[in-house]
Design a protein around this motif. Sequence first.
Motif, PDB file in Angstrom:
ATOM      1  N   LYS A 199       1.050  -0.914  -0.218  1.00 16.65           N
ATOM      2  CA  LYS A 199      -0.724   0.447  -0.220  1.00 16.65           C
ATOM      3  C   LYS A 199       0.960   0.801   0.069  1.00 16.65           C
ATOM      4  O   LYS A 199       1.747   1.177   0.261  1.00 16.65           O
ATOM      5  CB  LYS A 199      -0.786  -0.146   1.212  1.00 16.65           C
ATOM      6  CG  LYS A 199      -2.188   1.153   1.084  1.00 16.65           C
ATOM      7  CD  LYS A 199      -2.958   0.623   2.383  1.00 16.65           C
ATOM      8  CE  LYS A 199      -4.457   1.475   2.420  1.00 16.65           C
ATOM      9  NZ  LYS A 199      -5.039   0.931   3.356  1.00 16.65           N
ATOM     10  N   ALA A 200       0.791   2.232  -0.452  1.00 17.49           N
ATOM     11  CA  ALA A 200       0.820   3.740  -1.230  1.00 17.49           C
ATOM     12  C   ALA A 200       1.215   3.890   0.164  1.00 17.49           C
ATOM     13  O   ALA A 200       0.180   4.288   1.256  1.00 17.49           O
ATOM     14  CB  ALA A 200       0.840   4.099  -1.845  1.00 17.49           C
ATOM     15  N   ARG A 201       2.169   4.828   1.112  1.00 19.01           N
ATOM     16  CA  ARG A 201       2.555   5.651   2.021  1.00 19.01           C
ATOM     17  C   ARG A 201       1.898   6.723   1.778  1.00 19.01           C
ATOM     18  O   ARG A 201       2.522   7.578   0.395  1.00 19.01           O
ATOM     19  CB  ARG A 201       4.319   5.461   2.783  1.00 19.01           C
ATOM     20  CG  ARG A 201       3.741   3.682   3.042  1.00 19.01           C
ATOM     21  CD  ARG A 201       5.444   4.543   4.288  1.00 19.01           C
ATOM     22  NE  ARG A 201       5.474   4.529   5.151  1.00 19.01           N
ATOM     23  CZ  ARG A 201       4.278   4.362   6.095  1.00 19.01           C
ATOM     24  NH1 ARG A 201       3.936   3.091   6.879  1.00 19.01           N
ATOM     25  NH2 ARG A 201       4.481   5.233   7.551  1.00 19.01           N
ATOM     26  N   ILE A 202       1.592   8.003   2.669  1.00 15.40           N
ATOM     27  CA  ILE A 202       1.801   9.134   2.620  1.00 15.40           C
ATOM     28  C   ILE A 202       2.859   9.301   3.038  1.00 15.40           C
ATOM     29  O   ILE A 202       3.261   9.158   4.856  1.00 15.40           O
ATOM     30  CB  ILE A 202       0.018   9.710   3.045  1.00 15.40           C
ATOM     31  CG1 ILE A 202      -1.337   9.127   3.073  1.00 15.40           C
ATOM     32  CG2 ILE A 202       0.391  11.734   3.718  1.00 15.40           C
ATOM     33  CD1 ILE A 202      -1.985   9.282   4.041  1.00 15.40           C
ATOM     34  N   ASP A 203       3.177  10.447   2.875  1.00 15.03           N
ATOM     35  CA  ASP A 203       4.726  11.297   3.282  1.00 15.03           C
ATOM     36  C   ASP A 203       4.734  12.484   4.247  1.00 15.03           C
ATOM     37  O   ASP A 203       3.691  12.628   4.419  1.00 15.03           O
ATOM     38  CB  ASP A 203       5.243  11.653   2.108  1.00 15.03           C
ATOM     39  CG  ASP A 203       5.432  12.689   1.256  1.00 15.03           C
ATOM     40  OD1 ASP A 203       5.383  14.290   1.744  1.00 15.03           O
ATOM     41  OD2 ASP A 203       3.934  12.831   0.139  1.00 15.03           O
ATOM     42  N   ALA A 253      -8.475  16.735   1.681  1.00 15.88           N
ATOM     43  CA  ALA A 253      -7.083  16.825   2.569  1.00 15.88           C
ATOM     44  C   ALA A 253      -7.831  16.454   3.917  1.00 15.88           C
ATOM     45  O   ALA A 253      -6.765  16.240   4.613  1.00 15.88           O
ATOM     46  CB  ALA A 253      -7.509  18.785   2.442  1.00 15.88           C
ATOM     47  N   ARG A 254      -9.056  16.051   3.592  1.00 18.54           N
ATOM     48  CA  ARG A 254      -9.595  15.371   5.528  1.00 18.54           C
ATOM     49  C   ARG A 254      -9.540  13.583   4.941  1.00 18.54           C
ATOM     50  O   ARG A 254      -9.580  13.577   5.970  1.00 18.54           O
ATOM     51  CB  ARG A 254     -11.800  15.401   4.789  1.00 18.54           C
ATOM     52  CG  ARG A 254     -11.117  16.799   5.781  1.00 18.54           C
ATOM     53  CD  ARG A 254     -12.934  16.422   6.020  1.00 18.54           C
ATOM     54  NE  ARG A 254     -14.030  16.885   4.870  1.00 18.54           N
ATOM     55  CZ  ARG A 254     -14.497  17.350   4.251  1.00 18.54           C
ATOM     56  NH1 ARG A 254     -14.707  18.346   4.240  1.00 18.54           N
ATOM     57  NH2 ARG A 254     -14.770  16.837   3.332  1.00 18.54           N
ATOM     58  N   ALA A 255      -9.623  13.243   3.758  1.00 19.08           N
ATOM     59  CA  ALA A 255      -9.329  12.255   3.548  1.00 19.08           C
ATOM     60  C   ALA A 255      -7.291  11.584   3.803  1.00 19.08           C
ATOM     61  O   ALA A 255      -7.606  10.349   4.348  1.00 19.08           O
ATOM     62  CB  ALA A 255      -9.141  11.288   1.629  1.00 19.08           C
ATOM     63  N   THR A 256      -6.841  12.711   3.197  1.00 21.80           N
ATOM     64  CA  THR A 256      -5.862  12.039   3.653  1.00 21.80           C
ATOM     65  C   THR A 256      -5.445  12.491   4.981  1.00 21.80           C
ATOM     66  O   THR A 256      -4.156  11.161   5.593  1.00 21.80           O
ATOM     67  CB  THR A 256      -5.018  13.353   2.401  1.00 21.80           C
ATOM     68  OG1 THR A 256      -4.781  12.944   1.263  1.00 21.80           O
ATOM     69  CG2 THR A 256      -3.031  13.419   2.988  1.00 21.80           C
ATOM     70  N   GLN A 265      -1.776   5.714   8.960  1.00 20.51           N
ATOM     71  CA  GLN A 265      -0.783   5.177   9.149  1.00 20.51           C
ATOM     72  C   GLN A 265      -0.035   5.627  10.479  1.00 20.51           C
ATOM     73  O   GLN A 265       0.656   4.456  10.824  1.00 20.51           O
ATOM     74  CB  GLN A 265      -0.860   5.600   7.914  1.00 20.51           C
ATOM     75  CG  GLN A 265       0.867   5.796   7.483  1.00 20.51           C
ATOM     76  CD  GLN A 265       1.715   6.337   6.512  1.00 20.51           C
ATOM     77  OE1 GLN A 265       0.836   6.343   5.427  1.00 20.51           O
ATOM     78  NE2 GLN A 265       2.325   7.549   6.722  1.00 20.51           N
ATOM     79  N   LEU A 266       0.236   6.647  11.026  1.00 19.86           N
ATOM     80  CA  LEU A 266       0.825   6.725  12.271  1.00 19.86           C
ATOM     81  C   LEU A 266       0.394   5.599  13.834  1.00 19.86           C
ATOM     82  O   LEU A 266       1.240   5.451  14.224  1.00 19.86           O
ATOM     83  CB  LEU A 266       0.985   8.295  12.453  1.00 19.86           C
ATOM     84  CG  LEU A 266       1.513   9.355  11.226  1.00 19.86           C
ATOM     85  CD1 LEU A 266       1.161  10.840  12.122  1.00 19.86           C
ATOM     86  CD2 LEU A 266       2.554   8.704  11.621  1.00 19.86           C
TER      87      LEU A 266
END
Length: 128
Positions: free
Chosen positions: A3-7, A29-32, A39-40
């Motif tokens: 799964k792609a990670r959000i930087d 923005a809300r979804a991210t 993720q954290l």
Amino acid sequence: MAKARIDDTSGIAAVHAATADFDSASRDARATAVRYLLQLLADAAPGNSVEVRVPPFGAVQCIEGPGHTRGTPPNVVETDAHTWVELATGALSWADGVAAARIRASGSRADLTTHLPVLDRIPTIRGK
């Protein structure tokens, strides 16, 4: 495929937008922000004994312990996106969220008190 990670840069920018004015922040923005904060949590508390759901944006499994393989997991936390952003950033405590019925938690491990807020854990998670 992983799964792609959000930087961190994109994630933190989205969290800032969502915390400044959640209702006015774009859906992206809300979804991210939600996905980054989930993720954290998964990074800070790896495992698969608790499923944290924030519909419609995402869900993660976290916290060490006995996992499940099929069906509904025995330990589930579910909340709306705005509540999750407040919990994960420390604007809302777990106890206050539960008392206000903004969090639905079932199972003996479904208490995230010791894992929140997650935004404070970025240096620990990233090894900085």
